[in-house]
Write an enzyme that holds these catalytic residues in place. Structure first.
Site, PDB file in Angstrom:
ATOM      1  N   GLU A  40      -5.145  -8.617   0.676  1.00  0.00           N
ATOM      2  CA  GLU A  40      -5.772  -8.286   1.965  1.00  0.00           C
ATOM      3  C   GLU A  40      -7.259  -8.050   1.789  1.00  0.00           C
ATOM      4  O   GLU A  40      -7.678  -7.404   0.832  1.00  0.00           O
ATOM      5  CB  GLU A  40      -5.214  -6.989   2.571  1.00  0.00           C
ATOM      6  N   GLU A  48       0.808  -1.221   0.000  1.00  0.00           N
ATOM      7  CA  GLU A  48       0.000   0.000   0.000  1.00  0.00           C
ATOM      8  C   GLU A  48       0.842   1.273   0.000  1.00  0.00           C
ATOM      9  O   GLU A  48       0.774   2.090   0.938  1.00  0.00           O
ATOM     10  CB  GLU A  48      -0.967   0.010   1.189  1.00  0.00           C
TER      11      GLU A  48
END
Ligand code: GBH
Length: 442
Positions: A351, A168
């Site tokens: 995720e 991320e």
């Protein structure tokens, strides 16, 4: 949840995810250096409950117990992150062999239970000495990252089954350098954009380093949030496009060879000849992290941002107050395929998960039916995207364990396994049993 979960393609990876600073603890063990998160968490007022990751789940000492939990769960893969400050305490220079030894033991323990080790190299824990030299605002950090990738791959390259360079980078840029709610706590707003370029450059240089040492596939894990427009004026649509470019395209367009979105190009002092080619090194897998869509409308006059975030209404909410929108995952996956076409590599959802209160009952059991519903819905959304022709190869639940949730400290529980803090006692929740049954029936 009444109809059985449809079949998934053979070889689909059923996984769980964690990250180093959120679970390992053992902050002083075996020569570990300091990261920006150690610094940040120890500053008063930064973390909701004043806690730090000094001990967290003490996974560093209890990893064997955690691997046994995963073996019992039946997952085919475990996504963990390697702590840069354990491997290279100063962020440059020699490796700390005891740090590498830990990941060596973990990797072997996983392989002994037939669990694929999936290693993320950077989940936000930059060595503090590198931050002191400018952090990801400094181009040099990209080169330091590639050196560190080489050290890890030299040790684990024969056994890690999938590499993930960065986790991320959008969140690290925007929360860490843009608004400062994460480490290193800078508040640069749009002046944080060079952090995007240097992370992407570090990614591209690390891809080359990994390929030189390891035959395993290489990925990056980006987070995405499909836009739900609130309002239908031209200004609302422009706000939606601005958010889409910043949140969903800034880190993906350059990776897949499209260059930077208009208006977000790094300045000539930051973007150098050859950088875009380095960044666009072929990827074997795109890691997709998905939590929820974003409600967007035009900003108020004078707002520093070109969009305004609005709460999505009409959906159930997690303990984090994030809306639960499983179809957003289908929409996202189909949207990636439609936008990038043949340039899009196979996807793994690296995720997905949710926080709930998860209080144990008098017998110590934790019933979390909301998490079961969340996972059930999101896995069906993945299946629906596969039916629409998207090549999705796996899903990793965030997270195996309740852990140290960054600025929220221990106040948000994402685990399939309940962890009592500070004793560290692990108790599988009902969602763990549900996931085990689901995997078992495959
Ligand atoms: C991930 O980040 C991290 O990789 C992981 O370490 C972390 O523990 C996990 O998720 C859970 O937080 O309030 O509706 O505007 C998630 C990134 C950014 C996703 C903020 C949700 C908020 C949506 N998140 N976003 S909203």
């Amino acid at each position: 949840m009444t109809t059985p979960m449809p079949a998934f393609p053979a070889g689909f990876r059923w996984g769980v995810s964690t990250s180093a600073y959120q679970i390992e603890g053992a902050a002083d063990a075996d020569g570990r250096g300091r990261s920006v998160w150690d610094t940040f968490a120890h500053q008063p007022g930064r973390i909701a409950d004043g806690s730090t990751g000094d001990v967290a789940c003490d996974h560093y000492h209890r990893y064997a117990e955690d691997v046994a939990l995963m073996a019992d769960l039946g997952v085919s893969a475990y996504r963990f992150s390697v702590a840069w400050p354990r491997v290279q305490p100063a962020g440059s220079g020699p490796a700390e062999p005891r740090g590498l030894d830990f990941y060596d033991r973990l990797t072997d323990a996983l392989l002994a239970r037939d669990i694929d080790p999936v290693a993320t190299l950077f989940h936000w824990d930059l060595p503090q000495p590198l931050e002191d030299a400018g952090g990801w605002l400094a181009r040099d950090t990209a080169h330091r990252f590639a050196e560190y990738a080489d050290l890890v791959a030299a040790r684990l390259g024969d056994r890690v089954k999938l590499w993930i360079t960065l986790n991320e980078p959008f969140v690290h840029m925007s929360f860490g350098y843009g608004i400062g709610s994460h480490a290193p706590g800078r508040q640069l707003l749009f002046d944080a954009v060079p952090v995007a370029h240097h992370q992407l450059l570090g990614h591209g240089l690390a891809v080359a380093a990994l390929r030189a040492r390891s035959g395993s596939p290489v990925a990056i894990a980006n987070n995405y949030s499909p836009v739900r427009l609130y309002g239908d004026t031209d200004a609302d649509r422009a706000a939606g496009a601005a958010y889409e470019a910043l949140h969903n395209r800034l880190f993906t367009d350059p990776l897949l060879g499209l260059g930077y979105p208009a208006g977000l190009e790094p300045g000539p002092d930051v973007l150098r000849d050859g950088d875009l080619a380095t960044i666009a090194a072929p990827l074997d897998v795109l890691g997709v992290n998905y939590y929820n869509p974003s409600g967007i409308r035009a900003p108020e006059e004078g707002s520093p941002l070109p969009f305004e975030l609005v709460e999505l209404d009409g959906y159930p909410r997690t303990a984090f107050d994030w809306p639960v929108v499983p179809d957003g995952l289908r929409e996202l996956l189909v949207g990636l395929r439609d936008r990038y076409g043949d340039a899009l590599p196979p996807i793994e959802v690296t995720e997905g998960g949710c926080a709930y209160d998860d209080t144990p009952d008098a017998d110590g059991r934790v019933a979390d039916p909301e998490r079961i519903a969340y996972l059930d819905g999101h896995l069906r959304a993945v299946r629906a995207a596969i039916d629409e022709g998207v090549d999705v190869r796996g899903y990793f639940v965030w997270s195996l364990l309740d852990n140290w949730e960054w600025a929220e400290g221990f106040t948000k529980r994402f685990g399939l396994v309940h962890v009592d803090f500070p004793t560290g006692t692990r108790t599988p929740k009902s969602s763990y049993h549900w996931y085990r049954d689901l995997i078992d029936r495959r």
